[in-house]
Design a protein around this motif. Sequence first.
Motif, short mmCIF file in Angstrom:
data_model
loop_
_atom_site.label_atom_id
_atom_site.label_comp_id
_atom_site.label_asym_id
_atom_site.label_seq_id
_atom_site.Cartn_x
_atom_site.Cartn_y
_atom_site.Cartn_z
N MET A 26 40.17 43.87 56.33
CA MET A 26 40.13 43.38 54.97
C MET A 26 39.01 42.37 54.83
O MET A 26 38.72 41.60 55.75
N ALA A 27 38.42 42.34 53.64
CA ALA A 27 37.26 41.47 53.42
C ALA A 27 37.66 40.06 53.01
O ALA A 27 36.86 39.14 53.12
N GLY A 28 38.90 39.91 52.52
CA GLY A 28 39.32 38.62 51.97
C GLY A 28 39.10 37.46 52.91
O GLY A 28 38.68 36.38 52.52
N LYS A 29 39.35 37.69 54.20
CA LYS A 29 39.26 36.59 55.15
C LYS A 29 37.81 36.24 55.51
O LYS A 29 37.56 35.21 56.11
N ALA A 144 33.10 40.90 48.32
CA ALA A 144 33.65 42.23 48.60
C ALA A 144 33.66 43.13 47.39
O ALA A 144 33.65 44.35 47.51
N ARG A 145 33.72 42.54 46.22
CA ARG A 145 33.96 43.38 45.05
C ARG A 145 33.16 42.87 43.85
O ARG A 145 32.58 41.79 43.89
N ASP A 166 42.93 36.14 34.24
CA ASP A 166 44.02 36.98 34.73
C ASP A 166 44.26 38.24 33.92
O ASP A 166 45.31 38.87 34.04
N LYS A 176 45.56 32.71 31.98
CA LYS A 176 44.97 31.76 32.93
C LYS A 176 43.45 31.93 32.96
O LYS A 176 42.94 32.94 33.46
N TYR A 178 40.88 30.98 34.75
CA TYR A 178 40.51 30.36 36.03
C TYR A 178 39.09 29.80 36.08
O TYR A 178 38.86 28.64 36.40
N GLU A 196 41.08 29.14 44.46
CA GLU A 196 40.85 30.54 44.86
C GLU A 196 41.82 31.47 44.14
O GLU A 196 43.02 31.19 44.10
N THR A 197 41.28 32.54 43.58
CA THR A 197 42.11 33.57 42.97
C THR A 197 41.55 34.92 43.38
O THR A 197 40.42 35.02 43.86
N LYS A 198 42.37 35.94 43.17
CA LYS A 198 41.91 37.29 43.50
C LYS A 198 42.10 38.21 42.31
O LYS A 198 42.96 37.96 41.46
N ALA A 199 41.34 39.27 42.28
CA ALA A 199 41.50 40.28 41.24
C ALA A 199 41.11 41.62 41.81
O ALA A 199 40.30 41.69 42.74
N VAL A 200 41.70 42.66 41.26
CA VAL A 200 41.28 44.00 41.66
C VAL A 200 39.85 44.19 41.17
O VAL A 200 39.47 43.69 40.11
N GLY A 201 39.06 44.88 41.94
CA GLY A 201 37.69 45.14 41.53
C GLY A 201 37.14 46.31 42.32
O GLY A 201 37.81 46.86 43.18
#
Lengths: 210, 163
Positions: A26-29, A144-145, A166, A176, A178, A196-201
Motif C-alpha cells: 500500500m502507498a499510504g505508508k 499515490a493518487r 469529504d 468537512k 479539510y 491527514e485525510t484520505k479519499a478515493v482517487g
Amino acid sequence: MRTTTKLAALAAALVLVAGAGIAGEMAGKAALGIGAKAPAADVKMKGVDGKEVSIKDVTGAKGTLVVFTCNACPYAKGWETRIVDLGNAYAAKGIGMIAINANDPKVVADDGYDQMVTRAKERGMKYPYVMDATSEVAKAFGAARTPEAFLFDAQGKLVYHGAVDDNVESAEKVSKTYLKDALDSVVAGKEVSVKETKAVGCGIKWHQQA
Amino acid sequence: MLPFSALIAGLLAVSAPPPAPATAEKLLQEVRRPGASVTLVNVWATWCMPCREEFPDLLRLRRAYQGRGLRLLLVNADFGEGKDEAVKFLGDQGVDFPTLLKEQDDDAFINALGGDWSGALPATFVFDGTGKLVDAWEHKETYATLESKIRPFLREEGKETTR
C-alpha cells in the motif's frame, strides 16, 4: 452505556481488522510525513505557459500548496473547480500553489500536455499547472493518487496532507472542508487541526523508465 | 453480423443486482461472516481502467475457488452517473451475485479498511477466515498472483466448511 460498549467493541474490531505490519504493498505508508520539508523542490517542470517552474519557485510568504492532479480522473474532475477556486483565492492571502500532473499520457491520452493547456484555460487556473514528466516529484512525495494535496506552512513544513473535502460528488453536500480549513489555519499562523485525510482517487499512472 | 466478442459478451450478460450501499463497518461484518476461509475485498470503479482489466480475473478466481472457501466482496466506488454504468458493467461481466457500493465519507471508509490504503484504486484486501487482514495492495494483479495470495488459506478440495 450500552452504546459506548458497542462503540468500543466496534473500535476494537476495526483495530483488529486494520492490523499492523501486513505484508502489503500500500502507498499510504510511503507518503511524506507531517512536519517534513517539500522534497524535489528544485526540480523544474514545464507549465502550461511553456515556462519551467519548480515548487521552490512558487513558495508563498504564508505557505505553499502542492496538488497532484490530472485532467482525466473523475475524482480530479469532480474536485477540479473547488481546487481552482482555493488556489486562485488563497494566492491573494500569501499561499503559493502549484498543480502537478504526474501521469504518463501514454497510459491516459487525456493527461497530455496540450490537454493540460486547454484545461488550465477553461478553468481559469491562475497558478502553474505543470507536468512531472518522469513522475519523480510525485514519487519523492510518496503521492499515490489524484487528486492529493500537500500543504506546507511559512516555515516550509508539511502541515496538511490529503483530500480537498469529504464529498467529491457535490460541493453543496460537503460537511468537512479539510483543505480550506488547513489553508485558513496556515494563513492565520495557527496549527492545522486535521492534518491527514484520505479519499478515493485514481492511482497515478507512473511514467515508465525508458 | 455481430462481432464474435459482442456475441460472447451478450451470452455472458445478466441482469446484475445493483450494488448494495455499505459502510466499512457493514463491509467488515460481511468479511467476518462465518463460512469463508479467505475473503478477498476488491474496491473498484468503472472509470478505473486497471479495475476493469482485472475484473474478469477476480470473477474467474471466484468461480475456481468459492467451493474451497473463497469469498469475493466487490465494492464499487462510482458516484453520480457512474453508478448506472457500474450496474451495466456488472451485468456485462455476468455478475449474478450480490456486490456492495461504498457508502460513508472516504476518510472514514479508507481508515476503517486499514492496511495503509492511500485511497487509490484498484485496492484489494485479503482477510483470513477469522477476519484478520493479512495482505493488501493498490494496483491490479495477475491471475497467478491473485491465486498465490489466497492459496494458503483455501480449504482442501472436497472439505466442507468448518465455521
